[in-house]
Design a protein around this motif. Structure first.
Motif, mmCIF file in Angstrom:
data_model
loop_
_atom_site.group_PDB
_atom_site.id
_atom_site.type_symbol
_atom_site.label_atom_id
_atom_site.label_comp_id
_atom_site.label_asym_id
_atom_site.label_seq_id
_atom_site.Cartn_x
_atom_site.Cartn_y
_atom_site.Cartn_z
ATOM 1 N N LEU A 164 8.579 -1.573 6.393
ATOM 2 C CA LEU A 164 8.329 -3.035 5.390
ATOM 3 C C LEU A 164 7.393 -3.287 5.498
ATOM 4 O O LEU A 164 7.067 -3.886 4.686
ATOM 5 N N ILE A 165 6.043 -2.810 5.896
ATOM 6 C CA ILE A 165 5.004 -3.800 5.881
ATOM 7 C C ILE A 165 4.263 -2.570 4.365
ATOM 8 O O ILE A 165 3.432 -3.262 3.659
ATOM 9 N N MET A 166 4.653 -1.472 4.973
ATOM 10 C CA MET A 166 4.052 -0.770 3.485
ATOM 11 C C MET A 166 4.033 -1.353 2.039
ATOM 12 O O MET A 166 3.713 -2.400 1.264
ATOM 13 N N ALA A 167 5.487 -1.614 2.108
ATOM 14 C CA ALA A 167 6.236 -2.329 0.753
ATOM 15 C C ALA A 167 6.388 -3.821 0.272
ATOM 16 O O ALA A 167 5.955 -4.395 -0.091
ATOM 17 N N TRP A 168 5.450 -4.354 1.448
ATOM 18 C CA TRP A 168 5.654 -6.317 1.343
ATOM 19 C C TRP A 168 4.307 -6.014 1.003
ATOM 20 O O TRP A 168 4.013 -6.808 0.005
ATOM 21 N N TYR A 169 3.271 -5.261 1.501
ATOM 22 C CA TYR A 169 1.552 -6.007 1.199
ATOM 23 C C TYR A 169 1.417 -4.666 -0.308
ATOM 24 O O TYR A 169 0.541 -4.889 -1.007
ATOM 25 N N GLY B 113 6.446 -13.326 12.007
ATOM 26 C CA GLY B 113 5.709 -13.835 11.141
ATOM 27 C C GLY B 113 7.697 -13.616 9.233
ATOM 28 O O GLY B 113 7.163 -14.285 9.078
ATOM 29 N N PHE B 114 7.578 -12.010 9.776
ATOM 30 C CA PHE B 114 7.761 -11.961 8.355
ATOM 31 C C PHE B 114 9.542 -12.609 8.153
ATOM 32 O O PHE B 114 9.709 -13.110 7.331
ATOM 33 N N HIS B 115 10.416 -13.169 9.495
ATOM 34 C CA HIS B 115 11.211 -13.461 9.440
ATOM 35 C C HIS B 115 11.073 -14.850 9.678
ATOM 36 O O HIS B 115 11.971 -15.926 9.441
ATOM 37 N N GLU B 116 10.148 -15.595 10.792
ATOM 38 C CA GLU B 116 9.807 -16.539 10.449
ATOM 39 C C GLU B 116 8.746 -17.780 9.290
ATOM 40 O O GLU B 116 9.260 -18.891 9.410
ATOM 41 N N HIS B 117 7.846 -16.981 8.970
ATOM 42 C CA HIS B 117 7.434 -17.447 7.973
ATOM 43 C C HIS B 117 7.628 -16.720 5.749
ATOM 44 O O HIS B 117 7.604 -17.016 5.572
ATOM 45 N N MET C 246 -0.908 -6.716 10.040
ATOM 46 C CA MET C 246 -0.218 -6.867 8.931
ATOM 47 C C MET C 246 -0.963 -6.888 7.769
ATOM 48 O O MET C 246 -2.008 -7.703 7.576
ATOM 49 N N SER C 247 -1.390 -5.733 7.231
ATOM 50 C CA SER C 247 -1.784 -5.689 5.801
ATOM 51 C C SER C 247 -1.077 -3.941 5.281
ATOM 52 O O SER C 247 -0.675 -3.294 6.147
ATOM 53 N N GLY C 248 -2.431 -4.060 4.112
ATOM 54 C CA GLY C 248 -1.885 -3.015 3.381
ATOM 55 C C GLY C 248 -2.136 -1.656 3.554
ATOM 56 O O GLY C 248 -3.036 -0.695 2.912
ATOM 57 N N LEU C 249 -3.147 -1.886 5.096
ATOM 58 C CA LEU C 249 -4.123 -0.811 5.386
ATOM 59 C C LEU C 249 -3.684 0.328 5.207
ATOM 60 O O LEU C 249 -3.891 1.730 5.226
ATOM 61 N N TYR C 250 -2.559 0.608 5.877
ATOM 62 C CA TYR C 250 -1.613 1.897 6.205
ATOM 63 C C TYR C 250 -1.033 2.739 5.001
ATOM 64 O O TYR C 250 -1.034 3.714 4.398
ATOM 65 N N ALA C 251 -0.332 1.539 4.274
ATOM 66 C CA ALA C 251 -0.322 2.272 2.635
ATOM 67 C C ALA C 251 -0.697 2.823 1.683
ATOM 68 O O ALA C 251 -0.687 3.883 1.380
ATOM 69 N N GLU C 252 -2.246 2.154 2.155
ATOM 70 C CA GLU C 252 -3.790 2.161 1.765
ATOM 71 C C GLU C 252 -4.283 3.796 1.802
ATOM 72 O O GLU C 252 -3.789 4.352 1.193
ATOM 73 N N PHE C 253 -3.973 3.800 2.780
ATOM 74 C CA PHE C 253 -3.984 5.535 4.289
ATOM 75 C C PHE C 253 -3.579 6.419 3.915
ATOM 76 O O PHE C 253 -3.430 7.262 2.507
#
Length: 364
Positions: A231-236, A268-272, A187-194
């Motif tokens: 979604l993680i890519m776009a969220w972060y 955690g996306f849908h929980e918080h 859960m971070s922007g690391l893959y999108a940054e890669f």
């Protein structure tokens, strides 16, 4: 039989237990429109839909005569060439153990540095005009030939923009302790940054294409953990991506290493995260199957039900006012290929329905 720890109670479940068949009208699930068997949702409709048990491929997912065919380039890169992902692997036939003080945390001791080879396919449509900044879609677990064929047909029909597709293979393995798990479940922007710093520049330089910097012209896509990764890519990094398409998204607790800032992983996306965050400029298409995954490993933390996770995602997206379409597929399994053949064209058309290219002002 495999012994599993649930709280303080030792229970036994079959090691080969199959996921139960879920009823889309379960009280805790979202209200959805049930479509006639064989029908699919309209490409201009938001909300929740249930499709029937017959899954026939639509014409757009097969090669059509007299339709311009794009060019698909194949690219291979080695882990030693990556500054962000130099490579890890989990020993074969090992998994991990549940932390006795925290059932939501998996302890993996058999993961270690290891090299990998990554395969990437780049689709350039016949209609692409060299030198122009093109919209594009980044897909996980590539190469995905079905995506390329579907784009050929949809572009020819004028249902999606002339776009480039970059289908990126994972770094091998699956789940906690693996390279794929590290890339997709973190859960971070690391893959999108890669992707932004190591993959996109390589694609542009090797194949003479120009990729748009407009986030409205950039989409992510994937299935299972590749879906949660999308979604993680776009969220972060919403400044990079506004469009997300997921099949059987792994919106569950599968992040490793454990991070106390996001202790539930993608659950955690849908929980918080979505309920408690300002609305981001995202447009999201999702699918889940009635026989999707349910507690496939030793963790019994009540955060490993793929169907419930996707149902909860639809619920919180609706509550926050996101543009989304959610499809529940009967008679289908995890990232079901027949369902993909049935829905892919509609999903891509819906995903790009509101796209308008940025017009660059010319000054003299």
């Amino acid at each position: 039989m495999t012994g599993l720890l649930l709280g303080l109670v030792l229970i036994a479940v079959p090691a080969t237990a199959q996921p139960p068949i879920r009823d889309p009208h379960t009280p805790s699930y979202v209200n959805a429109i049930e479509l006639p068997d064989g029908a699919i949702p309209p490409a201009d409709a938001n909300g929740n839909f249930i499709i029937g048990s017959t899954h026939n491929p639509v014409p757009e997912t097969t090669v059509q005569a007299n339709v311009p065919q794009g060019t698909v380039y194949q690219l291979t890169i080695e882990s030693k060439d990556s500054k962000i992902y130099p490579g890890i692997a989990r020993e074969p036939n090992t998994f991990g153990t549940v932390d006795p003080s925290n059932p939501a945390k998996l302890i993996v001791t058999t993961s270690h540095p290891a090299p990998y080879t990554r395969h990437i396919a780049v689709y350039v449509p016949k209609q692409y005009v060299p030198g122009t900044a093109a919209p594009f879609i980044v897909g996980a677990d590539g190469p995905d030939n079905l995506l390329f064929t579907t784009l050929d047909n949809l572009i020819a029909e004028g249902k999606v923009p002339v776009m480039i597709a970059i289908s990126i293979g994972n770094g091998s393995g699956d789940a906690q302790g693996s390279e794929r798990g590290l890339e997709y479940d973190t859960m971070s922007g690391l893959y999108a940054e890669f992707v932004e710093t190591e993959i996109l520049p390589l694609v542009e330089s090797r194949y003479g294409v120009k990729l748009t910097h407009d986030p409205n012209g950039r989409a992510t896509m994937g299935g299972s953990s590749g879906g949660s990764c999308a979604l993680i890519m776009a969220w972060y990094h919403p400044e990079w991506y506004h469009r997300v398409l997921t099949w059987s998204g792994t919106y569950i607790n599968q992040q490793w290493p454990y991070n106390p800032e996001t202790p539930q992983g993608a659950w955690g996306f849908h929980e918080h995260l979505i309920p408690e965050s300002p609305v981001k400029p995202l447009r999201i298409w999702m699918e889940v199957s009635d026989q999707d995954l349910y507690n496939p490993n030793v963790m019994r933390d009540n955060m490993h039900d793929w169907v419930l996770a996707n149902e909860n995602m639809a619920k919180v997206l609706a509550a926050k006012g996101y543009p989304y379409q959610f499809v529940f597929a009967r008679n289908a399994k995890h990232v079901d290929y027949k369902v993909k053949q049935q829905l892919f064209a509609e999903a891509l058309e819906w995903l790009w329905k509101d796209y308008r290219p940025v017009k660059t002002k010319i000054t003299y």
